[in-house]
Design an enzyme around this catalytic site. Structure first.
Site, mmCIF file in Angstrom:
data_model
loop_
_atom_site.group_PDB
_atom_site.id
_atom_site.type_symbol
_atom_site.label_atom_id
_atom_site.label_comp_id
_atom_site.label_asym_id
_atom_site.label_seq_id
_atom_site.Cartn_x
_atom_site.Cartn_y
_atom_site.Cartn_z
ATOM 1 N N LYS A 124 -12.942 -3.352 7.915
ATOM 2 C CA LYS A 124 -12.779 -4.154 6.698
ATOM 3 C C LYS A 124 -13.895 -5.175 6.572
ATOM 4 C CE LYS A 124 -9.611 -7.390 8.997
ATOM 5 N NZ LYS A 124 -8.322 -8.100 8.933
ATOM 6 N N CYS A 181 0.791 -1.238 0.000
ATOM 7 C CA CYS A 181 0.000 0.000 0.000
ATOM 8 C C CYS A 181 0.822 1.288 0.000
ATOM 9 C CB CYS A 181 -1.031 -0.019 1.126
ATOM 10 S SG CYS A 181 -0.546 -0.857 2.630
ATOM 11 N N ASP A 184 -3.017 -8.069 -4.995
ATOM 12 C CA ASP A 184 -3.312 -6.851 -4.255
ATOM 13 C C ASP A 184 -3.814 -5.755 -5.185
ATOM 14 O OD1 ASP A 184 -3.459 -5.378 -1.987
ATOM 15 O OD2 ASP A 184 -1.324 -4.994 -1.796
ATOM 16 N N HIS A 202 -8.169 -0.783 0.357
ATOM 17 C CA HIS A 202 -7.218 -1.894 0.245
ATOM 18 C C HIS A 202 -8.036 -3.150 -0.021
ATOM 19 C CE1 HIS A 202 -4.083 0.446 2.641
ATOM 20 N NE2 HIS A 202 -5.206 1.079 2.946
ATOM 21 N N GLN A 232 0.747 -11.311 -3.198
ATOM 22 C CA GLN A 232 -0.656 -10.948 -3.036
ATOM 23 C C GLN A 232 -1.290 -10.614 -4.392
ATOM 24 O OE1 GLN A 232 -0.014 -7.619 -0.266
ATOM 25 N NE2 GLN A 232 -1.244 -8.737 1.227
ATOM 26 N N HIS A 246 -5.338 -1.364 -4.826
ATOM 27 C CA HIS A 246 -5.811 -0.232 -4.032
ATOM 28 C C HIS A 246 -6.628 0.672 -4.925
ATOM 29 C CE1 HIS A 246 -2.381 -1.759 -1.710
ATOM 30 N NE2 HIS A 246 -3.144 -1.432 -0.680
ATOM 31 N N ARG A 275 7.115 -11.224 5.224
ATOM 32 C CA ARG A 275 6.752 -10.990 6.619
ATOM 33 C C ARG A 275 7.481 -12.010 7.489
ATOM 34 N NH1 ARG A 275 0.202 -9.831 5.942
ATOM 35 N NH2 ARG A 275 0.467 -8.073 4.496
#
Length: 669
Positions: A493, A357, A406, A539, A404, A408, A386
């Protein structure tokens, strides 16, 4: 004389009773059947013992086995206590520590008696027998409140050093309660509990395994034995659970990944996956499918750096909140305060990104953005790292390096509800294409520690509610539920929980509203009024991570992936060497048609070949011999089917060709 207490029952009726009356008294007053079935009560929504005195007006509901969630939590908690009592009974000198209920059972951490080693699986039958004897004794479970000093003295006198330490460290003013099993064994516990051990079904539990644990989870502390069990309301439920465990073991992605030659993991890269060609083919097909879905939904795809300056993570807020899970260069950071490591002006520290992000905000900030540019949907198949604890790693489901799916979405506040609704519709389409028609939607609300104002959280949470309502999915059919305190530190979320073929749930997709990060990283757009405004940042992910989702797919399908995802879609296997040239020609035609095909020309019996390719989970086997070569036919054998069908090769290829297409391509034909 004290005023009577008014109790409002679930049917709306009101009963007036004397102060000090218990829920058990009320159940007995309603009828013998309810009194026998009663396990506990809910008093103004809080779960309490049946014999807890009621001193004020309240809403009261009697909990029975029909209230399955509450009942399971109660029996599992009690099974844990009975386990601890049984171990101390059979192995005098054992110290007890903690024993919580879990999602499907319970465990208890215990310190073995001096002079003996840790408990082992060989001890479990003896402990189970002792547990059943305690259950058969129908010992009453009664609550007492103790003064701290008296309780600590009691634990010390019994040699219970762990319990004494815990009692001493509990906050001042906290009520210290214990529960007696009969009058010969007790444990410190907040409760609630069942009325007696006899309320447990002695055939509805199983001790499953023993592992090591540390006192309070710290490896610097003494090592304990953790005994696990599974507990249910009935033997029927237990048997069904054990059957699910057997099926889960058969579907284990680690086992199937090895059998299908998809990937491996090894010590040289803890928490990272070595993808083999067949496994990476699944990845490639899934990624290509997702990319087409994103293109059709007007996303733009970007690629951002793996390593970023630590100042960026400090500015975003992740450095203080997430540092312990980040890989940092250099690894040792000397100065630390309550908000995390202190970054000096001359520091040159970098961090592998744990999420995408902040980098996406930096792209958004390049150039001036207008309200006409919004919404901007920015996607990345971003590789993240991570630092997960070693003990938390699990196959490809929980790793340290992952990718991911992912994205945004930067939008105006007035666009938020529509954008979230669009996302939910896209997610629904993807899940159904991938074989998951059954999923639940949950709204995770503000946590105790968070950024942002209360007004922001109110607006964000309500916007998510409105978006799900706009799709018609805020219903019981979609498992709609709100989860207090479960949101991220910067945003509420929506969570999407898939249900797989054997009834397990997996939280994968998510979308979060965020007004904090655009503020912290100074993202803005020029509004219709000519002034600068902050965008709302959504997100979102659908698969979560490719690694974990592929693991879920493998287990959901028991390795028998849909033909379009299978790494090898078709194998042409010969019965005799005279058919080798024919088989090679068929493979060439299949590949030319875009079907992933291989030939098996080995000098092996056909039954051997069938077994081997079944183990590898190849969806379709085309068996050919002299007759098939002469007639231009193939014997089609589908995975999991005993019978085979003889077809002209052109017909077989047409059928396979349609199935070999991803669902989005198939529907576009």
């Amino acid at each position: 004389m004290s005023q009577p207490v008014r109790l409002t029952l679930p049917d709306g009726s009101v009963r007036e009773v004397a102060a000090g009356t218990t829920a058990g008294d009320v159940a007995r007053g309603i009828g013998a059947g309810l009194a026998k079935a009663a396990l506990a009560a809910r008093l103004d929504g809080a779960l309490v013992d049946l014999e807890r005195p009621i001193m004020a007006d309240a809403a009261l509901a009697i909990v029975t086995a029909k209230d399955e969630a509450d009942a399971l939590a109660l029996v599992r908690h009690d099974f844990a206590h009975v386990l601890a009592e049984a171990v101390q009974q059979r192995f005098p000198g054992t110290q007890i520590t903690f024993g919580p209920a879990t999602d499907d059972g319970f465990y208890y951490d215990l310190a073995p008696p001096p002079g003996r080693g840790p408990f082992t699986d060989d001890d479990l039958p003896e402990i189970e027998a002792a547990m059943r004897a305690i259950i058969a004794a129908n010992k009453p479970l009664t609550r007492e409140v103790w003064a701290r000093d008296a309780l600590i003295a009691r634990w010390q006198a019994q040699g219970e050093t762990f319990k004494a330490q815990w009692a001493a460290e509990l906050p001042d003013g906290e009520e210290l309660s214990v529960y007696w099993s009969g009058r010969d064994w007790m444990d410190m516990c907040r409760g609630p509990h069942l009325p007696s051990t006899g309320k447990l079904d002695p055939a509805a539990f199983r001790l499953t395994r023993v592992s090591g644990a540390y006192w309070r989870g710290d490896q610097k502390n003494p090592q304990l034995s953790r005994i696990y069990g599974t507990g249910w309301l009935s033997k029927k439920q237990l048997d069904a659970h054990l059957l699910r465990l057997e099926e889960a073991a058969r579907r284990d992605h680690r086992k199937l990944g090895q059998e299908m030659d998809l990937f491996h993991l090894q010590a040289e890269a803890h928490g990272s996956v070595f993808w083999h060609p067949k496994g990476y083919m699944i990845w490639r097909q899934l990624e290509a499918y997702m990319r087409r879905r994103l293109d059709a939904a007007d996303y733009v795809e970007v690629k951002t750096p793996q390593v970023m300056d630590a100042r960026q993570w400090e500015q975003s807020g992740h450095w203080g909140k997430y540092r312990e899970n980040m890989f940092v260069i250099p690894d040792e950071v000397p100065n630390i305060d309550d908000d995390g490591p202190i970054i000096s002006d001359d520091a040159d520290w970098m961090a592998l990104k744990p999420m995408n992000c902040p980098a996406h905000v930096l792209i958004f900030r390049q150039g001036i953005k207008s309200y006409r540019d919004l919404p901007l949907r920015m996607a990345e198949f971003g590789c993240c790292h991570r630092n997960e604890p070693h003990g938390a790693l699990h196959g490809i489901m929980r790793v340290r390096q992952f990718t991911q799916d992912d994205a945004h979405i930067f939008c105006r506040a007035d666009q938020l509800v529509e954008e979230v609704a669009r996302f939910v519709d896209l997610l629904d389409l993807v899940y159904r294409d991938l074989g998951f028609a059954d999923y639940a939607i949950k709204l995770a609300l503000r946590p105790e520690k968070r950024f942002g104002s209360e007004a922001m959280w109110d607006w964000s949470e309500q916007s998510l509610r409105d978006a799900v309502a706009a799709t018609g999915r805020n219903t019981a059919d979609f498992g709609w539920e709100e989860l207090p305190g479960e949101g991220a530190f910067y945003a509420p979320k929506l969570e999407f929980h898939l249900t797989d073929a054997i009834g397990r749930t997996w939280q994968v997709g998510t979308i979060q509203t965020d007004t904090v990060l655009p503020e912290r990283l100074d993202a803005s757009y020029v509004g219709e009024d000519g002034e600068r405004h902050r965008p709302v940042m959504l997100h979102r992910a659908i698969l979560g991570s490719f690694e974990r989702f592929i693991g879920i797919l493998i287990e959901h399908h028991a390795g028998r992936l849909p033909l379009w995802l299978a790494p090898v879609q078709v194998v042409v296997a010969t019965i005799v060497s005279d058919a080798d040239d024919y088989a090679k020609g068929l493979v060439a035609q299949l590949r030319a048609a875009g079907i992933r095909a291989e030939a098996d020309l080995r000098n092996e019996k056909i039954n051997y070949k069938v077994r081997e390719h079944s183990l590898a989970k190849v969806p379709a086997l085309l068996v050919v011999g002299r007759r098939e070569a002469e007639e231009g036919t193939v014997a089609v054998r589908r995975l999991g089917e005993e019978r085979q069908t003889v077809l002209p090769f052109a017909d077989a290829m047409a059928q396979l060709g349609a199935e070999a297409l991803a669902p989005d391509l198939r529907s576009a034909m």
